[in-house]
Design a protein around this motif. Structure first.
Motif, mmCIF file in Angstrom:
data_model
loop_
_atom_site.group_PDB
_atom_site.id
_atom_site.type_symbol
_atom_site.label_atom_id
_atom_site.label_comp_id
_atom_site.label_asym_id
_atom_site.label_seq_id
_atom_site.Cartn_x
_atom_site.Cartn_y
_atom_site.Cartn_z
ATOM 1 N N PRO A 1 0.745 -1.105 -0.132
ATOM 2 C CA PRO A 1 -0.185 -0.106 -0.031
ATOM 3 C C PRO A 1 0.877 1.307 0.058
ATOM 4 O O PRO A 1 1.645 1.460 0.688
ATOM 5 C CB PRO A 1 -0.674 -0.136 1.255
ATOM 6 N N GLY A 2 0.406 1.998 -0.840
ATOM 7 C CA GLY A 2 1.148 3.500 -0.822
ATOM 8 C C GLY A 2 2.725 3.488 -1.785
ATOM 9 O O GLY A 2 3.185 4.324 -1.974
ATOM 10 N N GLY A 3 2.950 2.046 -2.084
ATOM 11 C CA GLY A 3 4.074 1.860 -2.973
ATOM 12 C C GLY A 3 3.951 2.210 -4.471
ATOM 13 O O GLY A 3 2.900 2.283 -4.877
ATOM 14 N N PHE A 4 4.989 1.949 -5.308
ATOM 15 C CA PHE A 4 4.903 1.993 -6.725
ATOM 16 C C PHE A 4 5.714 0.831 -7.251
ATOM 17 O O PHE A 4 6.732 0.587 -6.642
ATOM 18 C CB PHE A 4 5.430 3.448 -7.265
ATOM 19 N N TYR A 5 5.368 0.504 -8.252
ATOM 20 C CA TYR A 5 6.226 -0.599 -9.041
ATOM 21 C C TYR A 5 6.086 -0.337 -10.596
ATOM 22 O O TYR A 5 5.171 -0.032 -11.083
ATOM 23 C CB TYR A 5 5.776 -1.943 -8.782
ATOM 24 N N ASP A 6 7.543 -0.650 -11.223
ATOM 25 C CA ASP A 6 7.218 -0.362 -12.685
ATOM 26 C C ASP A 6 8.267 -1.389 -13.111
ATOM 27 O O ASP A 6 9.337 -1.712 -12.964
ATOM 28 C CB ASP A 6 7.910 1.143 -13.027
ATOM 29 N N ASN A 7 7.809 -2.144 -14.238
ATOM 30 C CA ASN A 7 8.385 -3.065 -14.954
ATOM 31 C C ASN A 7 8.876 -2.119 -16.308
ATOM 32 O O ASN A 7 7.944 -2.008 -17.236
ATOM 33 C CB ASN A 7 7.625 -4.266 -15.591
ATOM 34 N N LEU A 8 10.126 -1.816 -16.518
ATOM 35 C CA LEU A 8 10.473 -0.699 -17.261
ATOM 36 C C LEU A 8 10.570 -1.430 -18.815
ATOM 37 O O LEU A 8 11.166 -0.642 -19.597
ATOM 38 C CB LEU A 8 11.957 -0.007 -16.809
ATOM 39 N N GLY A 9 10.480 -2.576 -18.878
ATOM 40 C CA GLY A 9 10.396 -3.192 -20.323
ATOM 41 C C GLY A 9 9.061 -3.062 -20.799
ATOM 42 O O GLY A 9 8.754 -3.317 -22.086
ATOM 43 N N SER A 10 8.027 -2.482 -19.988
ATOM 44 C CA SER A 10 6.794 -2.093 -20.580
ATOM 45 C C SER A 10 6.460 -0.710 -20.825
ATOM 46 O O SER A 10 6.975 -0.165 -20.083
ATOM 47 C CB SER A 10 5.855 -2.972 -19.475
ATOM 48 N N PRO A 11 6.191 -0.492 -22.027
ATOM 49 C CA PRO A 11 6.006 0.848 -22.284
ATOM 50 C C PRO A 11 5.051 1.540 -21.530
ATOM 51 O O PRO A 11 5.170 2.717 -21.408
ATOM 52 C CB PRO A 11 5.294 0.616 -23.721
ATOM 53 N N SER B 1 15.534 -2.996 -15.153
ATOM 54 C CA SER B 1 14.577 -3.486 -15.630
ATOM 55 C C SER B 1 13.237 -3.245 -14.643
ATOM 56 O O SER B 1 12.394 -3.293 -15.011
ATOM 57 C CB SER B 1 14.846 -5.078 -15.620
ATOM 58 N N GLU B 2 13.615 -3.282 -13.624
ATOM 59 C CA GLU B 2 12.312 -3.044 -12.519
ATOM 60 C C GLU B 2 12.595 -2.016 -11.351
ATOM 61 O O GLU B 2 13.693 -1.869 -11.105
ATOM 62 C CB GLU B 2 12.238 -4.677 -11.811
ATOM 63 N N ILE B 3 11.620 -1.338 -10.808
ATOM 64 C CA ILE B 3 11.826 -0.520 -10.075
ATOM 65 C C ILE B 3 10.694 -0.563 -8.948
ATOM 66 O O ILE B 3 9.505 -0.518 -9.302
ATOM 67 C CB ILE B 3 12.270 1.007 -10.296
ATOM 68 N N TRP B 4 10.802 -0.485 -7.604
ATOM 69 C CA TRP B 4 9.951 -0.304 -6.401
ATOM 70 C C TRP B 4 10.312 0.762 -5.791
ATOM 71 O O TRP B 4 11.595 1.265 -5.275
ATOM 72 C CB TRP B 4 9.978 -1.614 -5.666
ATOM 73 N N ILE B 5 9.394 1.681 -5.377
ATOM 74 C CA ILE B 5 9.295 2.640 -4.525
ATOM 75 C C ILE B 5 8.341 2.178 -3.254
ATOM 76 O O ILE B 5 7.313 2.039 -3.512
ATOM 77 C CB ILE B 5 8.761 3.993 -5.019
ATOM 78 N N LEU B 6 9.073 1.784 -2.001
ATOM 79 C CA LEU B 6 8.504 1.177 -1.082
ATOM 80 C C LEU B 6 8.334 2.197 0.299
ATOM 81 O O LEU B 6 9.345 2.633 0.661
ATOM 82 C CB LEU B 6 9.062 0.013 -0.609
ATOM 83 N N LYS B 7 7.302 2.146 1.021
ATOM 84 C CA LYS B 7 7.016 2.738 2.219
ATOM 85 C C LYS B 7 7.899 1.946 3.274
ATOM 86 O O LYS B 7 7.360 0.645 3.200
ATOM 87 C CB LYS B 7 5.776 2.840 2.457
ATOM 88 N N ASN B 8 8.434 2.631 3.961
ATOM 89 C CA ASN B 8 9.343 1.820 5.076
ATOM 90 C C ASN B 8 8.455 1.148 6.158
ATOM 91 O O ASN B 8 8.890 0.128 6.719
ATOM 92 C CB ASN B 8 10.271 2.549 5.555
ATOM 93 N N ASP B 9 7.262 1.579 6.345
ATOM 94 C CA ASP B 9 6.494 1.149 7.535
ATOM 95 C C ASP B 9 5.784 -0.210 7.173
ATOM 96 O O ASP B 9 5.000 -0.517 7.796
ATOM 97 C CB ASP B 9 5.490 2.353 8.146
ATOM 98 N N ILE B 10 5.873 -0.681 5.894
ATOM 99 C CA ILE B 10 4.900 -1.777 5.377
ATOM 100 C C ILE B 10 5.923 -3.018 5.429
ATOM 101 O O ILE B 10 7.121 -2.908 5.007
ATOM 102 C CB ILE B 10 4.471 -1.470 3.876
ATOM 103 N N PRO B 11 5.459 -4.169 6.001
ATOM 104 C CA PRO B 11 6.282 -5.210 5.997
ATOM 105 C C PRO B 11 6.479 -5.639 4.841
ATOM 106 O O PRO B 11 5.683 -5.776 3.794
ATOM 107 C CB PRO B 11 5.387 -6.323 6.702
ATOM 108 N N LYS B 12 7.786 -6.380 4.476
ATOM 109 C CA LYS B 12 8.397 -6.615 3.102
ATOM 110 C C LYS B 12 8.084 -8.275 3.099
ATOM 111 O O LYS B 12 8.630 -9.055 4.026
ATOM 112 C CB LYS B 12 9.575 -6.105 2.650
#
Length: 818
Positions: free
Chosen positions: A647-657, A800-811
């Protein structure tokens, strides 16, 4: 009787393909060819080419008259400007009213009332190109020679260099299987479409000396290639890389010099030598130009007028290297012909033009043969195509080739393309037409191509079919239902085609691609659905039990192999691949046709998985062996949530337009078609030493299969920055960034966020995933700007991939080395 309404599209098709042409043509089936003052061998050859090609396509051998006469037969008159004084005024006057022509130019004029067609060249070469244009516009079919009534053209080529590389070496996907007669035929075809240069290669390059396909040693074949070119008046170039181990020691130099004596002596004609600065080869500019001075001395012993051209190609470019290179270029060596702009040159051609003396010519060396890992990859190519069609497939890209040509045309004097076989046949013809006249519409070139090479009955169908094949590559494949329409178009042509058309390699190539694309489209739909079903099953592991869920999921994924979709389309692809091997020596598989791995063998990858089955199976087999149910269910959840940023994070597969909306675009493609200063799509995993592998494979992490997302990246070349922006972050929270560094080649990469260093240079290529805390000062405005850069001399940045993760969310624990 009720009137029958015929759809307009049917009327248009009939008119453009047949009725219209016949109504607007004149019959020259019983004509004669006359050569006006054709004293030169090339003009005589032009007349012979005209006679032979008409006979080949119509079964009519038109007689050749030694001089023009007033007999009653229709006439095709071939001549040279300035040598037409004996022609009557009725023929001369219409010619004088046409636009003036220059070197290699021609005038074509049909005078129906006089039953005469004039083919008048500015010079001898012009007669040959005029004959070529006449053959392209004529309607030639068995028992019939028709010429358009309104034929009236005065044309001069814009560029003095127009050609293609035809290397007789194993690395090519067809040329090494050519006979002397096939080279003669192919070179003639290129000349008919305006080429005036052919580039050959020496026996020793970055390749083996011979292949199982070669019918004679390379040293003998290049002599034949040179002889053939000379017979058509075509300039002969030679691409000669520096493959020696040492260019400073006298003994090593003598070995290299002796080899060049043997090679240069062997060829009858050699007008120019092109020596790449690198790719292959690795000399400093000082050593390179000292060596070229020696090469020129040997060259001029056998070909006194030949010039040496050189390119600033270098695998590990630095400012020091380029400064030294351009300093040498501007010194004015008497043997120097010009500079070549080709693949793996960091300096944009616009900058090259500014850095060298205005009188120094530039020749382009465009890579028209490769679709990825190349100078001009297919923009935002779908991963399914990259996996299956690969780097060197049959690749008609007519509109894109025109775009690339015209984007940089003003900076050069033409081009000789980099080609590795017949797979780029359409692209060659487009480049020749654009080098002659950049205003030529693509559809005109394709209609000429279809009419001349396949037959007038296929003019519109094949031309539009080739455009449809290019459209197949446009955007995500999963939603491109036009792929099936393309197949239907080609199947309609196939159904009515006689055996001689079905045996025509140019028709076979288009037909194969149509079947191949449709097969991949249906497989992608099928395998995507199977993967989703497997995911659904695994989400029920708590209810089903982990072992049952794993077993059922694996069986579901296995259906792609056990119950394949559309096997009849695959079978047709295999049959057409065999046909192409027979017709033109095309090597589309390793085992059956003797292809080199990673080259034209895209049929070998026809069934490569298009979903994440390999990674899924690899993970599930490991999870299956965990000691208890709780651990297995937890591992399944971790696997399924691999890309979940929480929740509140971001994910991008940079191979995808779809993820490119966050990426800073860079220069417009109109000014930078080769992405020298802008991001591009890239492919390859590049882990555990997998450098320079051209296949797009998901294997590469200590022998284990990787997520499919790691095979596809966004990339920038050299030390150009790759930049992304994320907005709408919570300025009151803390975040981390997780990034996957994979790609075709390892590099040293540095990351900053809002100009604050996040990590210094990391050597990529072994560990794929890194995670770092985002500096709190960067989050104050809820927006971050990420920049990656490579060190000087590196090949480029790949993410290839990037995640922006909120630090208070269990990973969860993501895929990592065990």
């Amino acid at each position: 009787m009720r009137a029958i309404r015929v759809p307009f599209i049917v009327i248009w098709f009939l008119l453009s393909g047949g009725l219209y042409l016949k109504a607007q043509t004149n019959d020259f089936s019983k004509s004669e060819i006359a050569c006006l003052s054709c004293k030169g061998k090339l003009a005589q050859r032009a007349v012979l080419v005209l006679q032979e090609e008409i006979a080949l396509k119509s079964n009519i051998s038109l007689p050749i008259a030694k001089k023009w006469s007033t007999n009653s037969r229709p006439k095709i008159l071939v001549g040279i400007e300035g040598e037409l004084k004996k022609l009557p005024k009725s023929l001369l006057e219409p010619l004088t009213k046409m636009d003036a022509i220059g070197p290699e130019g021609y005038k074509l004029l049909n005078l129906p009332k006089l039953r005469t067609v004039l083919v008048i060249g500015h010079d001898e070469r012009g007669t040959l190109y005029g004959v070529g244009k006449l053959l392209r516009k004529a309607i030639l079919s068995p028992g019939s020679v028709l010429i358009p009534e309104q034929l009236k053209l005065a044309s001069t080529p814009k560029n003095p260099i127009r050609g293609h590389q035809l290397g007789y070496r194993p690395k090519t996907n067809a040329y090494d299987a050519f006979s002397v007669a096939q080279f003669d035929r192919y070179i003639r075809d290129l000349v008919i479409f305006g080429a005036n240069s052919i580039e050959i290669v020496p026996p020793r390059t970055d390749d083996d000396f011979s292949s199982v396909h070669m019918e004679m040693p390379a040293i003998e074949m290049i002599a034949e290639q040179s002889r053939i070119c000379d017979s058509y008046g075509v300039d002969v170039w030679m691409w000669y890389p520096n493959m020696g181990m040492d260019y400073t020691h006298s003994d090593s130099l003598q070995v290299e010099i002796d080899e060049r004596h043997r090679v240069f002596k062997q060829v009858k004609r050699l007008d120019a030598l092109f020596v790449p600065g690198g790719d292959p080869g690795d000399l400093t500019p000082d050593n390179l130009f000292r060596w070229l001075d020696k090469v020129a001395s040997v060259l001029h012993k056998y070909h006194p007028k030949a010039k040496v051209w050189v390119s600033p190609q270098v695998f590990r470019p630095t400012k020091k290297w380029y400064d030294a290179f351009y300093a040498h270029i501007n010194q004015g060596y008497d043997w120097f012909g010009g500079i070549v702009f080709g693949p793996w040159i960091k300096t944009p051609i616009q900058e090259i033009r500014e850095r060298i003396h205005p009188d120094i010519p530039i020749r382009r060396y465009p890579d028209i043969t490769h679709s990825l890992s190349s100078q001009y990859p297919v923009p935002k190519w779908d991963l399914a195509y990259a996996i299956t069609l690969g780097r060197e497939c049959i690749n008609p890209r007519p509109y894109d080739q025109k775009f690339i040509h015209n984007a940089l045309d003003e900076y050069a004097q033409g081009s000789i393309s980099y080609s590795e076989g017949t797979n780029d046949d359409v692209n060659k013809i487009v480049w020749s037409d654009q080098d002659w006249n950049p205003e030529t519409p693509v559809i005109e070139t394709l209609r000429d191509y279809a009419r001349y090479f396949i037959g007038p009955d296929y003019t519109e169908g094949v031309a539009q079919g080739l455009l449809a094949l290019e459209n197949n590559l446009d955007g995500p494949l999963l939603g491109n239902h036009l792929v099936l329409r393309t197949l239907h178009q080609w199947q309609a042509l196939e159904k009515k085609a006689p055996k001689e058309v079905l045996a025509n390699f140019r028709f076979q190539m288009g037909l194969l691609r149509a079947y191949f694309d449709a097969y991949q489209y249906r497989r992608l739909l099928y395998e995507t659905e199977l993967e989703q079903r497997a995911r659904d099953i695994l989400t029920s592991a708590k209810t089903l039990g982990s072992q049952t869920a794993i077993g059922t999921a694996l069986k579901t994924l296995a259906r792609a192999v056990e119950t394949p979709i559309m096997p009849q389309w695959k079978a047709r692809c295999l049959q057409l691949a065999d046909n192409l091997f027979t017709s033109i020596g095309a090597q589309l598989t390793i085992e059956q046709h003797g292809a080199m791995p990673g080259r034209g063998n895209f049929i070998d990858t026809i069934d490569e998985p298009l979903n994440d089955v390999l990674w899924f199976a690899d993970q599930l087999m490991a999870i299956k062996n965990l000691p208890n149910e709780s651990e297995r269910r937890k591992a399944i959840q971790t696997m399924l949530q691999r890309t979940d940023p929480g929740p509140g994070g971001f994910y991008d597969n940079l191979g995808s337009p779809q993820s490119w909306k966050r990426v800073t675009k860079g220069k417009d493609r109109r000014y930078d078609p080769g992405n020298l200063a802008s991001p591009r799509v890239a492919f390859g995993v590049g882990l555990s030493g997998e450098e320079w592998v051209h296949e797009v494979s998901a294997k590469g992490f200590d022998g284990r299969y990787t997520p499919l997302a790691w095979t596809n990246q966004i990339s920038t070349l050299y030390d150009n920055p790759l930049e992304m922006t994320y907005e709408d972050l919570d300025s009151n929270e803390s975040y981390s960034v997780r990034v996957a560094y994979t790609g075709r080649f390892p590099s040293r990469v540095k990351m900053t966020i809002d100009n604050v260093l996040v990590h210094d240079f990391i050597k990529t290529g072994m560990q794929p995933i890194y995670e770092f805390k985002i500096p709190e000062t960067c989050l104050e405005d809820g927006k971050i700007h990420i920049t990656w850069t490579c060190g000087e001399g590196e090949r480029g940045t790949q993410v290839s991939e990037i995640w922006i993760l909120k630090n208070d969310i269990p990973k969860t624990t993501y895929f990592e080395k065990e």
